[in-house]
Design a protein around this motif. Sequence first.
Motif, PDB file in Angstrom:
ATOM      1  N   ALA A  58     -15.786   4.953   2.141  1.00  0.00           N
ATOM      2  CA  ALA A  58     -14.541   5.686   2.371  1.00  0.00           C
ATOM      3  C   ALA A  58     -14.498   5.535   3.891  1.00  0.00           C
ATOM      4  CB  ALA A  58     -14.831   7.048   1.881  1.00  0.00           C
ATOM      5  N   ASP A  59     -15.154   5.930   4.696  1.00  0.00           N
ATOM      6  CA  ASP A  59     -14.288   5.480   5.695  1.00  0.00           C
ATOM      7  C   ASP A  59     -13.819   4.534   6.201  1.00  0.00           C
ATOM      8  OD1 ASP A  59     -16.622   3.993   6.238  1.00  0.00           O
ATOM      9  OD2 ASP A  59     -17.352   4.672   8.148  1.00  0.00           O
ATOM     10  N   LEU A  60     -13.818   3.493   5.503  1.00  0.00           N
ATOM     11  CA  LEU A  60     -13.184   2.163   5.869  1.00  0.00           C
ATOM     12  C   LEU A  60     -11.736   2.121   4.938  1.00  0.00           C
ATOM     13  CD1 LEU A  60     -15.804  -0.735   6.002  1.00  0.00           C
ATOM     14  CD2 LEU A  60     -14.344   0.221   7.281  1.00  0.00           C
ATOM     15  N   LEU A  61     -11.573   2.808   4.247  1.00  0.00           N
ATOM     16  CA  LEU A  61     -10.147   2.920   2.693  1.00  0.00           C
ATOM     17  C   LEU A  61      -8.868   3.467   3.604  1.00  0.00           C
ATOM     18  CD1 LEU A  61     -11.898   3.677   0.434  1.00  0.00           C
ATOM     19  CD2 LEU A  61     -11.617   1.513   1.294  1.00  0.00           C
ATOM     20  N   THR A  62      -8.157   2.946   4.122  1.00  0.00           N
ATOM     21  CA  THR A  62      -6.664   3.628   4.571  1.00  0.00           C
ATOM     22  C   THR A  62      -6.108   3.569   3.073  1.00  0.00           C
ATOM     23  OG1 THR A  62      -5.186   3.973   6.319  1.00  0.00           O
ATOM     24  CG2 THR A  62      -6.585   1.416   5.461  1.00  0.00           C
ATOM     25  N   THR A  63      -4.798   4.551   3.061  1.00  0.00           N
ATOM     26  CA  THR A  63      -3.851   4.399   2.418  1.00  0.00           C
ATOM     27  C   THR A  63      -2.148   3.416   2.867  1.00  0.00           C
ATOM     28  OG1 THR A  63      -2.593   6.666   2.442  1.00  0.00           O
ATOM     29  CG2 THR A  63      -3.990   5.639   0.566  1.00  0.00           C
ATOM     30  N   ASP A  64      -2.291   3.406   4.559  1.00  0.00           N
ATOM     31  CA  ASP A  64      -1.099   3.127   5.744  1.00  0.00           C
ATOM     32  C   ASP A  64      -1.846   1.574   5.874  1.00  0.00           C
ATOM     33  OD1 ASP A  64       0.731   2.809   7.998  1.00  0.00           O
ATOM     34  OD2 ASP A  64       0.658   4.925   8.142  1.00  0.00           O
ATOM     35  N   ALA A  65      -1.494   0.589   5.545  1.00  0.00           N
ATOM     36  CA  ALA A  65      -1.393  -0.450   5.827  1.00  0.00           C
ATOM     37  C   ALA A  65      -0.677  -1.142   7.749  1.00  0.00           C
ATOM     38  CB  ALA A  65      -1.174  -1.674   4.262  1.00  0.00           C
ATOM     39  N   ALA A  66       0.015  -0.324   7.400  1.00  0.00           N
ATOM     40  CA  ALA A  66       0.856  -0.258   8.444  1.00  0.00           C
ATOM     41  C   ALA A  66       0.392  -0.338   9.605  1.00  0.00           C
ATOM     42  CB  ALA A  66       2.660   0.088   8.619  1.00  0.00           C
ATOM     43  N   ALA A  67      -0.254   1.314   9.580  1.00  0.00           N
ATOM     44  CA  ALA A  67      -1.007   1.458  10.890  1.00  0.00           C
ATOM     45  C   ALA A  67      -2.344   1.077  10.767  1.00  0.00           C
ATOM     46  CB  ALA A  67      -1.575   2.822  10.893  1.00  0.00           C
ATOM     47  N   LEU A  68      -2.483   0.292   9.741  1.00  0.00           N
ATOM     48  CA  LEU A  68      -3.848  -0.564   9.779  1.00  0.00           C
ATOM     49  C   LEU A  68      -3.742  -1.835  10.449  1.00  0.00           C
ATOM     50  CD1 LEU A  68      -6.783  -1.276   9.679  1.00  0.00           C
ATOM     51  CD2 LEU A  68      -5.825  -2.060   7.262  1.00  0.00           C
ATOM     52  N   VAL A  69      -2.528  -2.299  10.559  1.00  0.00           N
ATOM     53  CA  VAL A  69      -1.807  -4.015  10.877  1.00  0.00           C
ATOM     54  C   VAL A  69      -2.165  -3.684  12.358  1.00  0.00           C
ATOM     55  CG1 VAL A  69      -0.281  -5.455  10.480  1.00  0.00           C
ATOM     56  CG2 VAL A  69      -1.514  -4.904   8.393  1.00  0.00           C
ATOM     57  N   ALA A  70      -1.322  -1.866  12.644  1.00  0.00           N
ATOM     58  CA  ALA A  70      -0.634  -2.326  14.001  1.00  0.00           C
ATOM     59  C   ALA A  70      -1.980  -1.725  14.941  1.00  0.00           C
ATOM     60  CB  ALA A  70       0.458  -0.686  14.135  1.00  0.00           C
TER      61      ALA A  70
END
Length: 432
Positions: A58-70
């Motif tokens: 669960a700690d790897l999951l995010t709904t903010d793809a843009a923030a992950l890319v940045a």
Amino acid sequence: MPSQKPIKVALLGCGTVGTEVVRLLVDQADDLTARVGAPVELAGIAVRKPNKHREVPADLLTTDAAALVASDVDVVVEVIGGIEPARTLLLDALRAGKSVVTANKALLAEHSGELSAAADASGADLYFEASVAGAIPLLRPLRESLAGDRITRVMGIVNGTTNFILSGMDSTGAGYAEALEEATRLGYAEADPTADVDGFDAASKAAILASLAFHSRVTAADVHREGIASVSAADIAAARALGRTVKLLAICERVTEGDQESVSVRVHPAMIPRSHPLAGVSGAFNAVFVEADAAGEMMFYGQGAGGAPTASAVLGDLVAVARNLVQGGRGPRESAYAALPVRPMGQTPTRYHISLDVADRAGVLSQVAAVFAEHDVSIAAVRQEGRVDDASLVVVTHAATDAALRSTVDKIGGLPVVREVVSVMRVEGEET
């Protein structure tokens, strides 16, 4: 092992392919470290609904793809599919100097030039082996191994769903609707199979293949596209009677006329001889036949879809990108120097198999033959079977422009002695 900071990877999407990518990264962590020269670390996974991915920490999951890319990642792996938001996310990554691995055929078929330009400007890598033919190593040979050769033709089966359907029709005698229903039941066809059966999927892949093979930018809009919904059991039977089978083919070829070269790119069902290497490709498998001046003829065969096969291709690209980061190298750049024009389908040389329902009386064949002669289309073979009141007439042509062949068929359909043009199908894989 060398002391090297981890290569941090952002994964966009965690469906069938993404889940397998995660599994391979975990299961092969030690081997990947040895192959790359540094640990490959999954920094985060962007998904729409985290609660549907219980198999992923669960700690790897995010709904903010843009923030992950940045964030502080080195490589972005994209398996979302579609044009947006994938296009924006990958452009952001490339412009920031982050290398990209993608399996997104639709995006590449529309925007590969834009993505390549962004990669070149920042010095980042753009790899996309998984976008065509799943696990089959195909794009890298075209892009690297055959870079010193002149490729003249690429022809292949690049959609497993349609190949499964046509193979079923050939082996069982079933009609299209029945074969599609079976493919859906077994999970080879989506609930909405439009992208596959109407040729959109294959057209995107054809655009990518043509771009690499001929060093020219080709988009999906440049590809002539026909699907398989009109292929009937009678077409399959007719092909069998002539020692042929029917396949949905992606065909990319270099056409030379005088001193002018162009590229023909098309997707359509076609009859091919059963002796051709592609004829024996059955089920959901893919195969691509490549012809080059020096290397001659080659065929690439294997599983063209599915989570694990596609993930294998993604991981292969990821290893290549990670090695470049560790060693300070760069992967191959876009090669579009030739800028060959795309030849309109009407000007492309093709052959036809035409089945006619005609009146069974003297002079029918001569009337039909006269129309072919009028349009300067040479007849290669004729077969006629008579019945009580009418007859079946099959004509196979030599190569002529597609426009001439279509005009011929249109005029034949208007002859009083022709009751119906039963079917029209192109013929490929034979000497013209």
